[in-house]
Design an enzyme around this catalytic site. Structure first.
Site, PDB file in Angstrom:
ATOM      1  CE  LYS A 101      -3.938   2.038   2.525  1.00 28.18           C
ATOM      2  NZ  LYS A 101      -4.864   1.872   3.660  1.00 28.18           N
TER       3      LYS A 101
ATOM      4  CB  SER B 131      -8.006   3.865   2.810  1.00 31.18           C
ATOM      5  OG  SER B 131      -7.193   3.215   3.783  1.00 31.18           O
TER       6      SER B 131
ATOM      7  CB  SER C 150      -8.555   0.943   5.752  1.00 36.78           C
ATOM      8  OG  SER C 150      -9.273   2.135   5.911  1.00 36.78           O
TER       9      SER C 150
END
Length: 485
Positions: free
Chosen positions: A79, A154, A178
């Site tokens: 990420k 996210s 997330s």
């Protein structure tokens, strides 16, 4: 059949027997990215030259060394809020569009120690603020099951890349759901570890008391492999817990006989779609046939979790994001006539709408005259939420409910309604406030879109969470189903 349809343990055996090379796995990843990422848009930065060079290095090492890292030769996506030395890290924000870190996050160093290969950086909601990956400054990631729907957020890029078969594993971060929410939307397995289980050093902070890095994979066994590789005490992180790291893989026995499951009535209440409720009931029946028992319980303060979370996380974000001012690194405006103007214009031009909204909310909650009424009160309610979990765990081994109230929603459906968007995390947020571990595993489909089952455990008891998730996975075939792109 893709190489990534095999479990990690199977790939290791194939490498050992010289049926495949590490280079083949890296080739498979970049070939798949070239085929589908134009549609999915999971990656924001690729690491192709270094990844291929490292794969060749590991292929050569196979013949000369018997030492193997736990993730030897495995391609992984990271990420874009986890810093990577010499590989652009943007947090999907314009304010960091050219940020090239000079050090690795602890988890990235641990991946290297385990001999994994970083394929690239994955798209996300800007600074991890969002539930749909529509808040990225660069691109909208799509859900591989239906390109008109969101992948969640996210960590939407992290979940979508695994679901689309671009990488077999990825790292995400979870502040209020997330990892688990996008894992549910994309039909993959995502774990938020206990707060403090995995080092946050090198994770660009959103809300420091809630953020936690965790693994996203296609199955529970691979998830346990990945967590095993990144966990442990880190002197660089003062919130890293000095607790023993168990062998998570040894927990995957498939045996849940005598296990006591709590099902909060609040998690199957108003706002949760009927198909979602039914998928949870069906999952509980599966576990019942394996010898587990379940009872309805109450987590009475969970109804306050959403307000508590957004006050606390926004307050912490307003402090954490003060460092992005155009002075030392990142984007700087060209339109300023003096220092104060430079601060204002840089932040106005560099941050997106959602980030500004949360900075304003957090700054208000921390301001003189409002601190006690909002921030302090939210901290007190957080304690009550944590105590609710502790009380239930006195009599039960795990808590089970849905991961999300609905399957993935359409792109653009909730962008003009932030409150509806925030409510998507209503079932995952209490887990972060309490600091306990939670996993999402696929448990059904509605209109061709995956549904997620959330299994929540006691502090530092990821082993039991994995045991239940693995037992359910072995009795069902949801995790074997893949989207058609």
């Amino acid at each position: 059949m893709s190489l990534f349809d095999h479990k990690m343990s199977e790939l290791h055996t194939m490498i050992q027997k010289k049926e495949v090379k590490v280079s083949d796995l890296v080739d498979e990843s970049y070939k798949r990215i070239a085929q589908v990422d134009g549609k999915v848009k999971a990656f924001v930065t690729l690491n192709e030259e270094k990844a291929r060079a490292y794969a060749s290095e590991l292929d050569e090492a196979l013949g000369t060394s018997s030492e193997r890292g736990l993730l030897f030769g495995m391609p992984i996506g990271v990420k874009d809020n986890i810093v990577t030395k010499g590989l652009r890290t943007t947090c999907s924000s314009r304010i960091l569009e050219n940020f090239d870190p000079i050090y690795d996050a602890t988890v990235v160093q641990k991946l290297q120690d385990a001999q994994a290969i970083t394929i690239g950086k994955l798209n996300m909601d800007e600074f991890a603020m969002g539930s749909s990956t529509e808040n990225s400054a660069y691109q909208e990631t799509k859900n591989p099951w239906n390109l008109e729907t969101v992948p969640g957020g996210s960590s939407g890029g992290s979940a979508a890349a695994v679901a689309a078969g671009e990488v077999p594993f990825s790292l995400g971060s979870d502040t209020g759901g997330s990892i688990r929410q996008p894992a549910a939307f994309c039909g993959v397995v995502g774990l938020k570890p206990t707060y403090g289980r995995v080092s946050r050093f090198g994770l660009v902070a959103f809300a420091s008391s809630l953020d936690q890095i965790g693994p996203i994979t296609r199955n529970v066994e691979d998830n346990a492999y990945l967590l095993q590789s990144i966990t442990g005490l880190d002197p660089m992180d003062s919130t890293s817990a000095n607790v023993e790291v168990p062998d998570f893989l040894s927990a995957l026995t498939g045996d849940v006989k005598g296990l006591k499951i709590a099902v909060p009535k609040e998690y199957l209440g108003e706002g949760v779609a009927e198909e979602v409720k039914q998928s949870v009931i069906d999952a509980l029946k599966v576990l019942e046939t394996q010898g587990a028992t379940w009872e309805e319980v109450s987590l009475p303060h969970s109804k306050y979790a959403l307000a508590t979370y957004y006050l606390l996380s926004s307050s912490e974000a307003s402090a954490n994001l003060a460092r992005f001012d155009g002075v030392r690194y990142g984007y700087r405006t060209d339109n300023a006539e003096n220092l104060i103007e430079m601060y204002k214009q840089t932040r106005a031009e560099g941050f997106g709408v959602e980030v500004k909204r949360r900075i304003m909310l957090g700054t208000f909650a921390l301001s003189s005259g409002y601190y006690d009424a909002y921030y302090k009160k939210a901290q007190q309610v957080r304690t009550l939420i944590k105590q609710d979990f502790e009380k239930v765990f006195e009599n039960y081994d795990v808590i089970i409910g849905p991961t999300t109230p609905t399957p993935a929603f359409k792109i653009g459906e909730n962008t003009k309604d932030p409150l509806t968007m925030y409510a998507n995390d209503i079932l995952t947020i209490p887990v972060n406030l309490a600091g306990v571990p939670g996993i999402s595993v696929p448990c059904g489909f509605k209109d061709g879109l995956p549904l997620g089952l959330q299994i929540i455990g006691k502090h530092f008891d990821e082993s039991t969470v994995y045991r239940v998730a693995h037992a359910f996975e072995q009795a069902t075939d949801y995790h074997t189903q893949k989207p058609t792109l």
